[in-house]
Design a protein around this motif. Structure first.
Motif, PDB file in Angstrom:
ATOM      1  N   LEU A 107       0.877  -1.173   0.000  1.00  0.00           N
ATOM      2  CA  LEU A 107       0.000   0.000   0.000  1.00  0.00           C
ATOM      3  C   LEU A 107       0.908   1.215   0.000  1.00  0.00           C
ATOM      4  CD1 LEU A 107      -2.563  -0.914   2.806  1.00  0.00           C
ATOM      5  CD2 LEU A 107      -3.088  -0.670   0.382  1.00  0.00           C
ATOM      6  N   LEU A 108       0.629   2.167  -0.897  1.00  0.00           N
ATOM      7  CA  LEU A 108       1.443   3.380  -0.979  1.00  0.00           C
ATOM      8  C   LEU A 108       0.534   4.555  -1.299  1.00  0.00           C
ATOM      9  CD1 LEU A 108       4.301   4.680  -1.012  1.00  0.00           C
ATOM     10  CD2 LEU A 108       4.392   4.134  -3.457  1.00  0.00           C
ATOM     11  N   THR A 109       0.720   5.649  -0.578  1.00  0.00           N
ATOM     12  CA  THR A 109      -0.088   6.850  -0.769  1.00  0.00           C
ATOM     13  C   THR A 109       0.726   7.917  -1.480  1.00  0.00           C
ATOM     14  OG1 THR A 109      -1.314   6.372   1.257  1.00  0.00           O
ATOM     15  CG2 THR A 109      -1.440   8.624   0.415  1.00  0.00           C
ATOM     16  N   GLY A 110       0.105   8.565  -2.455  1.00  0.00           N
ATOM     17  CA  GLY A 110       0.789   9.625  -3.177  1.00  0.00           C
ATOM     18  C   GLY A 110      -0.151  10.350  -4.116  1.00  0.00           C
ATOM     19  N   TYR A 111       0.449  11.130  -5.000  1.00  0.00           N
ATOM     20  CA  TYR A 111      -0.288  11.944  -5.969  1.00  0.00           C
ATOM     21  C   TYR A 111      -0.276  11.239  -7.322  1.00  0.00           C
ATOM     22  CZ  TYR A 111       0.282  15.499  -2.399  1.00  0.00           C
ATOM     23  OH  TYR A 111       0.250  16.186  -1.221  1.00  0.00           O
ATOM     24  N   VAL A 112      -1.452  11.051  -7.904  1.00  0.00           N
ATOM     25  CA  VAL A 112      -1.551  10.398  -9.204  1.00  0.00           C
ATOM     26  C   VAL A 112      -1.223  11.414 -10.295  1.00  0.00           C
ATOM     27  CG1 VAL A 112      -3.065   9.155 -10.797  1.00  0.00           C
ATOM     28  CG2 VAL A 112      -3.294   8.792  -8.325  1.00  0.00           C
ATOM     29  N   LEU A 113      -0.326  11.016 -11.192  1.00  0.00           N
ATOM     30  CA  LEU A 113       0.078  11.873 -12.302  1.00  0.00           C
ATOM     31  C   LEU A 113      -0.214  11.157 -13.617  1.00  0.00           C
ATOM     32  CD1 LEU A 113       3.605  12.952 -10.994  1.00  0.00           C
ATOM     33  CD2 LEU A 113       1.417  14.131 -10.672  1.00  0.00           C
ATOM     34  N   PRO A 114      -1.033  11.756 -14.460  1.00  0.00           N
ATOM     35  CA  PRO A 114      -1.276  11.150 -15.768  1.00  0.00           C
ATOM     36  C   PRO A 114      -0.040  11.292 -16.656  1.00  0.00           C
ATOM     37  CG  PRO A 114      -2.948  12.817 -15.236  1.00  0.00           C
ATOM     38  CD  PRO A 114      -1.862  12.937 -14.231  1.00  0.00           C
ATOM     39  N   GLY A 126      -9.710   1.988 -17.541  1.00  0.00           N
ATOM     40  CA  GLY A 126     -10.916   2.748 -17.831  1.00  0.00           C
ATOM     41  C   GLY A 126     -11.133   3.957 -16.938  1.00  0.00           C
ATOM     42  N   ARG A 127     -10.685   3.899 -15.711  1.00  0.00           N
ATOM     43  CA  ARG A 127     -10.855   5.052 -14.828  1.00  0.00           C
ATOM     44  C   ARG A 127      -9.859   6.130 -15.232  1.00  0.00           C
ATOM     45  NH1 ARG A 127     -11.103   6.351  -8.626  1.00  0.00           N
ATOM     46  NH2 ARG A 127     -10.829   8.572  -8.889  1.00  0.00           N
ATOM     47  N   LYS A 128     -10.338   7.347 -15.307  1.00  0.00           N
ATOM     48  CA  LYS A 128      -9.476   8.487 -15.617  1.00  0.00           C
ATOM     49  C   LYS A 128      -9.208   9.252 -14.326  1.00  0.00           C
ATOM     50  CE  LYS A 128      -9.618   7.682 -20.029  1.00  0.00           C
ATOM     51  NZ  LYS A 128      -8.687   6.713 -20.501  1.00  0.00           N
ATOM     52  N   PHE A 129      -7.966   9.610 -14.100  1.00  0.00           N
ATOM     53  CA  PHE A 129      -7.565  10.352 -12.915  1.00  0.00           C
ATOM     54  C   PHE A 129      -7.194  11.771 -13.315  1.00  0.00           C
ATOM     55  CE2 PHE A 129      -6.696   5.956 -11.900  1.00  0.00           C
ATOM     56  CZ  PHE A 129      -7.152   5.827 -10.600  1.00  0.00           C
ATOM     57  N   LYS A 130      -7.431  12.686 -12.401  1.00  0.00           N
ATOM     58  CA  LYS A 130      -6.989  14.064 -12.593  1.00  0.00           C
ATOM     59  C   LYS A 130      -5.606  14.213 -11.973  1.00  0.00           C
ATOM     60  CE  LYS A 130     -11.661  15.888 -12.334  1.00  0.00           C
ATOM     61  NZ  LYS A 130     -12.628  16.593 -11.513  1.00  0.00           N
ATOM     62  N   THR A 131      -4.842  15.133 -12.501  1.00  0.00           N
ATOM     63  CA  THR A 131      -3.519  15.410 -11.958  1.00  0.00           C
ATOM     64  C   THR A 131      -3.622  15.778 -10.483  1.00  0.00           C
ATOM     65  OG1 THR A 131      -2.765  16.179 -14.100  1.00  0.00           O
ATOM     66  CG2 THR A 131      -1.467  16.882 -12.202  1.00  0.00           C
ATOM     67  N   ASP A 132      -2.761  15.184  -9.692  1.00  0.00           N
ATOM     68  CA  ASP A 132      -2.620  15.446  -8.253  1.00  0.00           C
ATOM     69  C   ASP A 132      -3.737  14.886  -7.387  1.00  0.00           C
ATOM     70  OD1 ASP A 132      -0.167  16.615  -8.620  1.00  0.00           O
ATOM     71  OD2 ASP A 132      -0.896  18.664  -8.466  1.00  0.00           O
ATOM     72  N   GLU A 133      -4.565  13.974  -7.921  1.00  0.00           N
ATOM     73  CA  GLU A 133      -5.494  13.273  -7.028  1.00  0.00           C
ATOM     74  C   GLU A 133      -4.636  12.485  -6.041  1.00  0.00           C
ATOM     75  OE1 GLU A 133      -8.853  10.870  -8.374  1.00  0.00           O
ATOM     76  OE2 GLU A 133      -8.754  11.900 -10.312  1.00  0.00           O
ATOM     77  N   ARG A 134      -4.966  12.584  -4.779  1.00  0.00           N
ATOM     78  CA  ARG A 134      -4.188  11.875  -3.751  1.00  0.00           C
ATOM     79  C   ARG A 134      -4.920  10.590  -3.388  1.00  0.00           C
ATOM     80  NH1 ARG A 134       0.082  12.367  -0.421  1.00  0.00           N
ATOM     81  NH2 ARG A 134      -0.162  11.806   1.758  1.00  0.00           N
ATOM     82  N   HIS A 135      -4.219   9.470  -3.526  1.00  0.00           N
ATOM     83  CA  HIS A 135      -4.825   8.163  -3.255  1.00  0.00           C
ATOM     84  C   HIS A 135      -3.811   7.222  -2.620  1.00  0.00           C
ATOM     85  CE1 HIS A 135      -8.684   8.677  -5.227  1.00  0.00           C
ATOM     86  NE2 HIS A 135      -8.065   9.222  -6.270  1.00  0.00           N
TER      87      HIS A 135
END
Length: 169
Positions: free
Chosen positions: A87-94, A132-141
């Motif tokens: 498990l790792l938490t961070g910012y999603v970058l497209p 299929g899921r699209k992420f926005k820049t800097d979504e934190r997950h």
């Protein structure tokens, strides 16, 4: 009579001590078995970006691209995690949202490895279980998946999470 009562009390204390020690040993044994089950099962290991800093880099010439690149030597703490579910938490970058290529970064886009001054150990490639899921820049997950170390494929990041899925929704 007093000596008989004293002998009984001493015997009871001795028996109680034996019972307590036996209970304590059984309790410790069951805790150890539980701990072993937890470590040997598929429970993910929560890791931090600090953990991924257990790596050193040297410049290495890559003739196929005619360029020097940083070659990683992973430390023992990171090597133990290779192939483990994490498990790792961070910012999603497209990277390429249409192709479902994303990275997870320790830092937001403005300070990440690609745009800021962070090192290559601060980004992880994501290979999603479901597309299929699209992420926005800097979504934190927080993401869950299998950590794979990469030292040799220059077309991928040094760290990758395969079978990635969001763990915090």
């Amino acid at each position: 009579m007093k000596s008989l009562i004293a002998a009984l009390l001493v015997s009871m204390v001795a028996i109680m001590g034996f019972v307590k020690a036996e209970y304590s040993d059984k309790n410790t044994e069951s805790k150890d078995k539980f701990r072993y089950r937890a470590l040997s099962s598929n429970n993910p290991v929560k890791i931090s970006w600090e953990t991924l800093r257990d790596v050193t880099f040297k410049k290495k010439w890559y003739p196929e691209e005619s360029v020097y690149m940083l070659y990683p030597t992973f430390g023992p703490n990171v090597n133990k995690l290779n192939g483990k579910e994490v498990l790792l938490t961070g910012y999603v970058l497209p990277i390429d949202a249409e192709a479902n290529l994303y990275a997870l970064s320790a830092f937001p886009f403005s300070a990440c490895f690609f745009c800021g001054g962070a090192g290559p150990e601060s980004v992880v490639g994501l290979k999603f279980k479901k597309t299929g899921r699209k992420f926005k820049t800097d979504e934190r997950h927080t993401l869950r998946g299998t950590l794979k170390l990469n030292a040799d494929n220059i077309y991928e990041l040094n760290y990758n999470i395969e079978g990635a899925e969001i763990a915090d929704e």
